[in-house]
Design a protein around this motif. Structure first.
Motif, PDB file in Angstrom:
ATOM      1  N   MET A 144       3.235 -17.325 -15.505  1.00 54.86           N
ATOM      2  CA  MET A 144       2.885 -17.558 -14.096  1.00 54.86           C
ATOM      3  C   MET A 144       4.111 -17.888 -13.258  1.00 54.86           C
ATOM      4  O   MET A 144       4.136 -17.565 -12.074  1.00 54.86           O
TER       5      MET A 144
ATOM      6  N   ALA B 169       3.452 -14.476  -4.739  1.00 53.73           N
ATOM      7  CA  ALA B 169       3.454 -15.273  -3.519  1.00 53.73           C
ATOM      8  C   ALA B 169       4.369 -14.695  -2.459  1.00 53.73           C
ATOM      9  O   ALA B 169       4.274 -15.043  -1.290  1.00 53.73           O
TER      10      ALA B 169
ATOM     11  N   THR C 134       3.268 -10.758   0.620  1.00 56.62           N
ATOM     12  CA  THR C 134       3.209 -11.208   2.008  1.00 56.62           C
ATOM     13  C   THR C 134       4.314 -10.550   2.836  1.00 56.62           C
ATOM     14  O   THR C 134       4.110 -10.220   4.009  1.00 56.62           O
TER      15      THR C 134
ATOM     16  N   PHE D  77      -1.224  -4.415  -1.049  1.00 58.71           N
ATOM     17  CA  PHE D  77      -1.688  -3.884  -2.333  1.00 58.71           C
ATOM     18  C   PHE D  77      -2.688  -2.789  -2.003  1.00 58.71           C
ATOM     19  O   PHE D  77      -3.692  -3.052  -1.338  1.00 58.71           O
TER      20      PHE D  77
ATOM     21  N   TRP E 248      -5.688  -1.391  -7.464  1.00 59.74           N
ATOM     22  CA  TRP E 248      -5.699  -2.423  -8.522  1.00 59.74           C
ATOM     23  C   TRP E 248      -6.364  -1.832  -9.757  1.00 59.74           C
ATOM     24  O   TRP E 248      -6.935  -0.746  -9.684  1.00 59.74           O
TER      25      TRP E 248
ATOM     26  N   LEU F 150      -2.818 -18.863   2.339  1.00 62.13           N
ATOM     27  CA  LEU F 150      -1.384 -19.101   2.532  1.00 62.13           C
ATOM     28  C   LEU F 150      -0.760 -17.870   3.208  1.00 62.13           C
ATOM     29  O   LEU F 150      -0.008 -17.981   4.180  1.00 62.13           O
TER      30      LEU F 150
HETATM   31  C1  HEM Z   1      -4.727 -12.261  -6.927  1.00 62.33           C
HETATM   32  C2  HEM Z   1      -3.443  -9.513  -3.146  1.00 62.33           C
HETATM   33  C3  HEM Z   1      -0.709 -13.141  -1.410  1.00 62.33           C
HETATM   34  C4  HEM Z   1      -1.564 -15.664  -5.448  1.00 62.33           C
HETATM   35  C5  HEM Z   1      -4.608 -11.200  -6.059  1.00 62.33           C
HETATM   36  C6  HEM Z   1      -5.274  -9.919  -6.223  1.00 62.33           C
HETATM   37  C7  HEM Z   1      -4.900  -9.160  -5.162  1.00 62.33           C
HETATM   38  C8  HEM Z   1      -4.011  -9.940  -4.330  1.00 62.33           C
HETATM   39  C9  HEM Z   1      -5.332  -7.724  -4.890  1.00 62.33           C
HETATM   40  C10 HEM Z   1      -6.220  -9.504  -7.362  1.00 62.33           C
HETATM   41  C11 HEM Z   1      -7.647  -9.735  -6.893  1.00 62.33           C
HETATM   42  C12 HEM Z   1      -8.743  -9.338  -7.845  1.00 62.33           C
HETATM   43  O1  HEM Z   1      -8.499  -8.997  -9.023  1.00 62.33           O
HETATM   44  O2  HEM Z   1      -9.922  -9.371  -7.394  1.00 62.33           O
HETATM   45  C13 HEM Z   1      -2.617 -10.275  -2.331  1.00 62.33           C
HETATM   46  C14 HEM Z   1      -2.112  -9.844  -1.032  1.00 62.33           C
HETATM   47  C15 HEM Z   1      -1.354 -10.876  -0.539  1.00 62.33           C
HETATM   48  C16 HEM Z   1      -1.364 -11.940  -1.534  1.00 62.33           C
HETATM   49  C17 HEM Z   1      -2.412  -8.505  -0.378  1.00 62.33           C
HETATM   50  C18 HEM Z   1      -0.604 -11.001   0.773  1.00 62.33           C
HETATM   51  C19 HEM Z   1      -0.942 -10.385   1.891  1.00 62.33           C
HETATM   52  C20 HEM Z   1      -0.693 -14.148  -2.341  1.00 62.33           C
HETATM   53  C21 HEM Z   1       0.013 -15.397  -2.208  1.00 62.33           C
HETATM   54  C22 HEM Z   1      -0.201 -16.103  -3.349  1.00 62.33           C
HETATM   55  C23 HEM Z   1      -1.075 -15.307  -4.204  1.00 62.33           C
HETATM   56  C24 HEM Z   1       0.831 -15.825  -1.002  1.00 62.33           C
HETATM   57  C25 HEM Z   1       0.358 -17.482  -3.592  1.00 62.33           C
HETATM   58  C26 HEM Z   1       0.668 -17.967  -4.736  1.00 62.33           C
HETATM   59  C27 HEM Z   1      -2.532 -14.987  -6.170  1.00 62.33           C
HETATM   60  C28 HEM Z   1      -3.094 -15.470  -7.414  1.00 62.33           C
HETATM   61  C29 HEM Z   1      -4.024 -14.493  -7.847  1.00 62.33           C
HETATM   62  C30 HEM Z   1      -3.975 -13.422  -6.848  1.00 62.33           C
HETATM   63  C31 HEM Z   1      -2.769 -16.772  -8.117  1.00 62.33           C
HETATM   64  C32 HEM Z   1      -4.879 -14.504  -9.117  1.00 62.33           C
HETATM   65  C33 HEM Z   1      -6.261 -15.071  -8.833  1.00 62.33           C
HETATM   66  C34 HEM Z   1      -7.208 -14.985 -10.013  1.00 62.33           C
HETATM   67  O3  HEM Z   1      -7.148 -14.053 -10.818  1.00 62.33           O
HETATM   68  O4  HEM Z   1      -8.050 -15.898 -10.160  1.00 62.33           O
HETATM   69  N1  HEM Z   1      -3.844 -11.188  -4.903  1.00 62.33           N
HETATM   70  N2  HEM Z   1      -2.129 -11.525  -2.590  1.00 62.33           N
HETATM   71  N3  HEM Z   1      -1.348 -14.120  -3.562  1.00 62.33           N
HETATM   72  N4  HEM Z   1      -3.079 -13.768  -5.852  1.00 62.33           N
HETATM   73 FE1  HEM Z   1      -2.682 -12.696  -4.193  1.00 62.33          FE
END
Ligand code: HEM
Length: 427
Positions: A248, A256, A260, A302, A305, A371
């Motif tokens: 992680m 993160a 963005t 994104f 996926w 965030l």
């Molecule tokens: C998961 C997109 C920003 C942390 C995800 C997933 C997508 C995504 C597509 C997978 C969702 C799924 O499987 O249903 C984005 C986009 C962002 C963004 C487009 C910005 C515009 C961030 C930021 C963080 C972050 C700023 C801060 C740490 C995470 C985490 C997960 C995740 C920890 C895993 C959640 C889980 O599996 O329970 N994100 N993300 N993301 N994102 Fe983001």
């Protein structure tokens, strides 16, 4: 001869390619034929089932029991033995984080670690985000021309990401190189030669993440999400494992920041291309949050996926065999007229724009979405206030890193007349 030239958008399952051609130009448009005629199809070139309609993409996201997220961070293009040897040299061991963890382990971990994402926790970061944003704008506000990606939108999200995670600020250029290598490694199609360089950078990124983790373990008292996770490991070592923390640390820096950075670049490009909309948000900043959401729908960072069918399944009426890999294309779902009226129109007043799937959906939905939204809101608040007269430099060519999933322009040149800066007359 010319009459036989193939229409670039006249695609079929057999020749559909995600690494070159129409998908790289405009992923939603490149799958219009699929949304209309064959919304779930097998791509022999990729070895994936492509899912392109809104309802089907959402249904796959929703059903973790059948569609496992375990392959979310797998390499799209398998490595050569030589590239694997490079990774072994660095003891590369990226494994389960949150995004690629199955139930019930995933939900247990997510519940333990989501504290840092609660609204009151995020509120603590707002001042830092505003301060860093203002510092960067100060540097170029009198310059008259700037590459927003190079001079702001890449680095500011990186600094914010490191602050959020609790990681000491590091060599930004190195981290940028590492993040791009991680993207190519995961979602790209590097040549055999390129794979070696990518593996070197990914291996170093892995090692660097381990070193940072060891440093943070000595004094995990900060407010960062990784500090919090290290403290939680002491209470619940089976839930927050060593392998999780190391993986992680690396995945978190990318998740993160790059996401963005790209989303912000896409959004500024879109709103500046639609001048009347840009002027509306300059005149009325209360419109910014919905405008950002509409940009995330229209052109997210994104665009696709992955899930694996762990049982035989049916998607959109099509039988999917057990073990099949699925590429669910959010960019296409977000332009599906079956869900969004006039989907190809950028409409900052759209009332269902937050239905977009750019953050995923269901139990894995992006933890960092608020965030990201807060950062983007502050970037827009600051730039619409301080440089409302900026415009895109005409005739620039936008380049994108060839890959299936991560999308944002490498550069975004804007220009303005500094003598007309509002703060000169009304500081
Ligand atoms: C998961 C997109 C920003 C942390 C995800 C997933 C997508 C995504 C597509 C997978 C969702 C799924 O499987 O249903 C984005 C986009 C962002 C963004 C487009 C910005 C515009 C961030 C930021 C963080 C972050 C700023 C801060 C740490 C995470 C985490 C997960 C995740 C920890 C895993 C959640 C889980 O599996 O329970 N994100 N993300 N993301 N994102 Fe983001």
């Amino acid at each position: 001869e010319a009459t036989k030239a193939k229409c670039p958008f006249d695609n079929t399952p057999a020749d559909f390619d995600m690494f070159e051609g129409p998908y790289q130009v405009d992923p939603a448009e490149a799958l219009r034929w699929s949304r209309d005629r064959e919304p779930v199809f097998y791509s022999p070139k990729l070895g994936y089932w492509i899912v392109s309609r809104y309802e089907d993409v959402k249904a796959v996201f929703r059903n973790n029991d059948v569609f496992s997220p375990s392959i979310a961070l797998e390499k799209m293009t398998p490595n050569s033995p030589e590239a694997n040897a490079v990774l072994e040299k660095y003891d590369y061991g990226m494994n389960r984080t949150l995004v690629n963890e199955d139930e019930p382990a995933h939900m247990e971990r997510r519940r333990v670690l989501l504290h840092s994402f609660l609204p009151e926790e995020l509120a603590h970061h707002e001042e830092m985000v505003r301060k860093v944003t203002r510092q960067y704008v100060d540097r170029f506000v009198d310059r008259g021309e700037v590459d927003l990606v190079e001079d702001m939108l890449w680095e500011v999200p990186l600094i914010i990401a490191l602050n959020f995670l609790g990681v000491p600020e590091e060599d930004m250029d190195r981290l940028r190189e590492y993040s791009i290598a991680h993207t190519v490694n995961t979602w790209g199609r590097p040549t055999l030669d390129e794979q070696i360089g990518v593996a070197e950078a990914v291996g170093k990124f892995w090692q660097f993440s381990g070193e940072v983790l060891e440093k943070m373990r000595k004094n995990p008292n900060g407010h960062g999400w990784m500090d919090y996770s290290i403290r939680k490991q002491k209470e619940l070592p089976e839930v927050v494992t060593d392998s999780y923390l190391h993986s992680m640390m690396m995945a978190g820096i990318v998740a993160a920041h790059e996401t963005t950075a790209n989303a912000s670049a896409n959004a500024f490009k879109l709103l500046l291309e639609n001048r009347a909309l840009w002027e509306s948000i300059c005149a009325n900043p209360a419109l910014i949050p919905n405008a950002i959401e509409e940009c995330l729908r229209f052109s997210g960072s994104f665009v696709a996926w992955r899930r694996r069918a762990i049982k035989p399944a049916v998607v959109g009426g099509v039988d999917i065999p057990e073990g099949a890999k699925l590429l669910i294309v959010m960019a296409s779902a977000n332009h599906d007229e079956r869900h969004f009226e006039n989907p190809d129109e950028l409409d900052i007043y759209r009332d269902n724009t937050t239905d977009h799937l750019t953050f995923g959906y269901g139990s894995h939905q992006c933890l960092g979405k608020n965030l990201a939204r807060m950062e983007m809101r502050i970037f827009f608040e600051e730039l619409t206030k301080r440089l409302p007269h900026m415009e895109l430099v005409p005739n620039q060519k936008f380049e994108y890193l060839p890959n299936t999933s991560v999308r944002g322009p490498d550069n975004l040149w804007v220009r303005w007349d500094p003598s007309k800066n509002p703060e000169r007359t009304n500081p």
